[in-house]
Design an enzyme around this catalytic site. Structure first.
Site, mmCIF file in Angstrom:
data_model
loop_
_atom_site.group_PDB
_atom_site.id
_atom_site.type_symbol
_atom_site.label_atom_id
_atom_site.label_comp_id
_atom_site.label_asym_id
_atom_site.label_seq_id
_atom_site.Cartn_x
_atom_site.Cartn_y
_atom_site.Cartn_z
ATOM 1 N N CYS A 238 66.095 77.989 -74.396
ATOM 2 C CA CYS A 238 66.387 77.424 -75.717
ATOM 3 C C CYS A 238 67.340 76.231 -75.604
ATOM 4 O O CYS A 238 67.279 75.304 -76.408
ATOM 5 C CB CYS A 238 66.957 78.483 -76.648
ATOM 6 S SG CYS A 238 65.782 79.802 -77.038
ATOM 7 N N GLU B 125 91.825 79.336 -72.255
ATOM 8 C CA GLU B 125 91.266 77.975 -72.362
ATOM 9 C C GLU B 125 91.603 77.145 -71.122
ATOM 10 O O GLU B 125 91.988 75.972 -71.209
ATOM 11 C CB GLU B 125 91.789 77.284 -73.635
ATOM 12 C CG GLU B 125 91.516 78.036 -74.922
ATOM 13 C CD GLU B 125 90.043 78.033 -75.339
ATOM 14 O OE1 GLU B 125 89.216 77.377 -74.660
ATOM 15 O OE2 GLU B 125 89.722 78.689 -76.337
ATOM 16 N N SER C 249 80.228 81.169 -71.565
ATOM 17 C CA SER C 249 80.011 80.214 -72.649
ATOM 18 C C SER C 249 80.884 80.584 -73.847
ATOM 19 O O SER C 249 81.618 81.583 -73.818
ATOM 20 C CB SER C 249 78.538 80.234 -73.072
ATOM 21 O OG SER C 249 78.238 81.474 -73.673
ATOM 22 N N MET C 250 80.772 79.803 -74.883
ATOM 23 C CA MET C 250 81.421 80.188 -76.135
ATOM 24 C C MET C 250 80.738 81.453 -76.665
ATOM 25 O O MET C 250 79.573 81.701 -76.386
ATOM 26 C CB MET C 250 81.323 79.052 -77.139
ATOM 27 C CG MET C 250 82.030 77.801 -76.633
ATOM 28 S SD MET C 250 81.982 76.439 -77.776
ATOM 29 C CE MET C 250 83.300 76.910 -78.860
ATOM 30 N N CYS D 42 71.787 84.618 -77.136
ATOM 31 C CA CYS D 42 71.166 83.396 -77.649
ATOM 32 C C CYS D 42 70.859 83.543 -79.141
ATOM 33 O O CYS D 42 70.190 84.489 -79.554
ATOM 34 C CB CYS D 42 69.886 83.106 -76.873
ATOM 35 S SG CYS D 42 69.019 81.633 -77.468
ATOM 36 N N GLN E 263 89.893 75.670 -69.040
ATOM 37 C CA GLN E 263 89.087 74.452 -68.803
ATOM 38 C C GLN E 263 89.767 73.202 -69.348
ATOM 39 O O GLN E 263 89.475 72.092 -68.909
ATOM 40 C CB GLN E 263 87.683 74.600 -69.411
ATOM 41 C CG GLN E 263 87.575 74.418 -70.916
ATOM 42 C CD GLN E 263 88.003 75.643 -71.725
ATOM 43 O OE1 GLN E 263 88.270 76.694 -71.147
ATOM 44 N NE2 GLN E 263 88.070 75.520 -73.048
ATOM 45 N N GLY F 258 82.919 86.421 -75.299
ATOM 46 C CA GLY F 258 83.927 87.480 -75.222
ATOM 47 C C GLY F 258 84.964 87.271 -74.129
ATOM 48 O O GLY F 258 85.618 88.220 -73.716
ATOM 49 N N LYS F 259 85.151 86.031 -73.676
ATOM 50 C CA LYS F 259 86.135 85.747 -72.627
ATOM 51 C C LYS F 259 87.545 86.126 -73.058
ATOM 52 O O LYS F 259 88.275 86.778 -72.327
ATOM 53 C CB LYS F 259 86.172 84.248 -72.285
ATOM 54 C CG LYS F 259 84.900 83.656 -71.773
ATOM 55 C CD LYS F 259 85.097 82.176 -71.459
ATOM 56 C CE LYS F 259 85.475 81.342 -72.667
ATOM 57 N NZ LYS F 259 84.463 81.325 -73.728
ATOM 58 N N THR F 260 87.927 85.645 -74.253
ATOM 59 C CA THR F 260 89.301 85.880 -74.695
ATOM 60 C C THR F 260 89.536 87.360 -74.989
ATOM 61 O O THR F 260 90.605 87.893 -74.691
ATOM 62 C CB THR F 260 89.612 85.008 -75.922
ATOM 63 O OG1 THR F 260 89.478 83.633 -75.549
ATOM 64 C CG2 THR F 260 91.035 85.227 -76.409
HETATM 65 ZN ZN ZN Z 1 67.045 81.653 -76.237
#
Ligand code: ZN
Length: 192
Positions: free
Chosen positions: A187, A96, A24-25, A152, A98, A28-30
């Protein structure tokens, strides 16, 4: 921690492979992409880095992660452009992923077949929780898939959704921290 496979010469030619770093955003992918590319550069391997020209968040030509690490990159309009621009390099980084068109899986397969190590980073899901663009195919083709996670914002659990705080029908919405937050499954479901 991901340990790089050895780039061995087999029967006179190098064997390539594909690595995907997804999540997800704020996961820490980059940062992980930059870490691997920096290590390849330290090993004196020739590295080329590409990103889609639609990604103009912070800087025209550099890949910049949330913690402001920076690495020079070439923006390209189409996935096919990478085949020509990659040249004789040994390692190809793509950020990026995607946002690229549907040709990207065939392009990275070709690069790996030609003996290159290809490392891609990208969002695996959009803000609706749907698989994003070419990412599912890339994950299937890759030898190595690393899924990284955020935390989260609501409850502190491990998060893998990019929740969009600002309503928008488009799948691609650039310019982030203000518009998104990382959320766990519970959430994310609570408000979508
Ligand atoms: Zn949560």
């Amino acid at each position: 921690m991901f340990i790089e496979p050895r780039m061995e010469k087999k029967m006179g030619h190098r064997s390539g492979w594909i690595e995907v770093i997804c999540g997800s955003m704020f996961s820490g992918k980059t940062e992980e992409l930059i870490r691997r590319l920096n290590r390849a550069a330290i090993a004196k391997q020739q590295v080329e880095i590409f990103k889609p020209s639609t990604d103009v968040r912070y800087h025209e030509e550099d890949i910049v992660s949330h913690n402001r690490q920076r690495i020079p990159s070439t923006p390209v309009d189409k996935a096919r452009d990478i085949l020509e621009l990659a040249g004789v390099c040994e390692v190809v980084g793509i950020d990026e992923a995607q946002f690229f068109d549907a040709d990207l899986p065939a392009v990275v397969n070709q690069l790996a077949n030609d003996g290159k190590r290809v490392i891609l980073a990208g969002l695996d899901m959009d803000s609706q929780g749907r698989p994003f663009g070419p990412m599912p195919t890339l994950m299937a083709l890759a030898e190595y898939v690393t899924k990284v996670h955020a935390i989260c914002i609501q409850c502190g659990e491990v998060a893998h959704y990019s929740y969009r705080k600002v309503p928008n029908e488009e799948q691609v919405l650039l310019g982030e921290k203000d518009s998104y937050e990382a959320r766990c499954r519970a959430c994310f479901l609570a408000e979508s």
